[in-house]
Design a protein around this motif. Structure first.
Motif, PDB file in Angstrom:
ATOM      1  N   ASP A 183       0.818  -1.222   0.000  1.00  0.00           N
ATOM      2  CA  ASP A 183       0.000   0.000   0.000  1.00  0.00           C
ATOM      3  C   ASP A 183       0.851   1.271   0.000  1.00  0.00           C
ATOM      4  O   ASP A 183       0.332   2.374  -0.164  1.00  0.00           O
ATOM      5  N   GLU A 213      -5.299  -2.270  -2.823  1.00  0.00           N
ATOM      6  CA  GLU A 213      -5.992  -1.421  -3.792  1.00  0.00           C
ATOM      7  C   GLU A 213      -4.984  -0.879  -4.805  1.00  0.00           C
ATOM      8  O   GLU A 213      -3.927  -1.459  -5.014  1.00  0.00           O
ATOM      9  N   LYS A 217      -5.461  -3.784  -7.236  1.00  0.00           N
ATOM     10  CA  LYS A 217      -6.885  -4.031  -7.004  1.00  0.00           C
ATOM     11  C   LYS A 217      -7.346  -5.292  -7.740  1.00  0.00           C
ATOM     12  O   LYS A 217      -7.042  -5.493  -8.917  1.00  0.00           O
ATOM     13  N   LYS A 218      -8.071  -6.142  -7.001  1.00  0.00           N
ATOM     14  CA  LYS A 218      -8.647  -7.394  -7.517  1.00  0.00           C
ATOM     15  C   LYS A 218      -7.591  -8.411  -7.954  1.00  0.00           C
ATOM     16  O   LYS A 218      -7.897  -9.360  -8.671  1.00  0.00           O
ATOM     17  N   THR A 221      -2.869 -11.321  -3.740  1.00  0.00           N
ATOM     18  CA  THR A 221      -1.658 -10.788  -3.119  1.00  0.00           C
ATOM     19  C   THR A 221      -0.534 -11.807  -3.254  1.00  0.00           C
ATOM     20  O   THR A 221      -0.642 -12.943  -2.803  1.00  0.00           O
TER      21      THR A 221
END
Length: 257
Positions: A183, A213, A217-218, A221
């Motif tokens: 992030d 995000e 995003k989507k 990880t």
């Protein structure tokens, strides 16, 4: 990928079996040398031990994540015995700490029993001479710092740290480590932490399978995200990426190997 990395904090046992296959298969491609896989509770610790026995690149940590209901006395005792029995297989005691989000959701939850449990794990980490991986954010962080100081713990890793300037200065003074998540690419607070905290006491993590995000995003990880994290750290620190890679890698080896 030219530079080696270590994911200093991931919940590998929480991924699906198929996702784990992808991550382990991709490690060589993305030069991921090791995963520090932290545990949620006793069954999670057993799962991480098994994963590490199947693949030595997985370094398990055993602990009780604080953002859940208190464990029964029997489970807590069994977990501490498990840690004692398998400490030679273990990279750290973790993930342990205090339940910030749980108490935000329900302020009636008392913190004192969680402090007592954390103190047991800190004592165990000290006795076994192991590092400790911590979930301690905002106003919980100073409480944890005081406990660490009480038992002269130096190898303490505050993962995904969030806290005030005074606490950050206390942590820096004590030589505690923080780890930076993906992030940092889009969160100003994380960028500010990177700016202020010494690189000599910094690591990088994904906290996967926690989702992100921004550019992630989507997306599942994946430890390869750490390469983007390090590039951003180098940019914030105004340093050459190669030097940042080397320092972060050596920091993580110093703590967990």
């Amino acid at each position: 990928m030219e530079h080696s990395i270590i994911d200093a904090h991931i919940h590998l046992d929480l991924y699906s079996a198929d996702e784990r296959v992808i991550i382990l298969r991709d490690m060589e491609k993305y030069r991921v040398k090791a995963l520090i896989s932290v545990s949620q509770h006793l069954s999670s610790a057993k799962a991480n031990l098994k994963l590490s026995q199947e693949d030595p690149r997985i370094r398990p940590a055993f602990g009780f994540h604080p953002e859940q209901a208190l464990p029964a006395e029997k489970e807590l005792a069994e977990l501490q015995l498990f840690i004692e029995k398998y400490h030679s297989h273990m990279a750290a005691v973790g993930e342990v700490g205090l339940p910030y989000y749980l108490r935000k959701k329900d302020p009636r939850i008392p913190i004192e029993p969680y402090i007592e449990i954390l103190e047991l794990f800190i004592l165990q980490a000290a006795a076994l001479n192991k590092p400790i991986a911590l979930h301690a954010i905002y106003e919980d962080a100073p409480i944890v710092c005081t406990l660490l100081e009480k038992y002269s713990i130096t190898k303490a890793h505050f993962h995904w740290f969030k806290g005030d300037q005074k606490t950050m200065e206390q942590m820096t003074s004590n030589g505690y480590f923080v780890s930076i998540t993906p992030d940092v690419l889009y969160e100003q607070k994380t960028q500010q932490l990177v700016k202020q905290y010494p690189l000599s006491h910094m690591m990088v993590e994904t906290d996967g399978p926690w989702p992100f995000e921004g550019p992630f995003k989507k997306k599942m990880t994946h430890p390869q995200m750490i390469h983007h994290t390090i590039e951003k750290i180098a940019s914030v620190k105004k340093m050459e990426a190669q030097e940042v890679y080397d320092i972060l890698y050596e920091n993580t080896k110093q703590v967990y190997f």
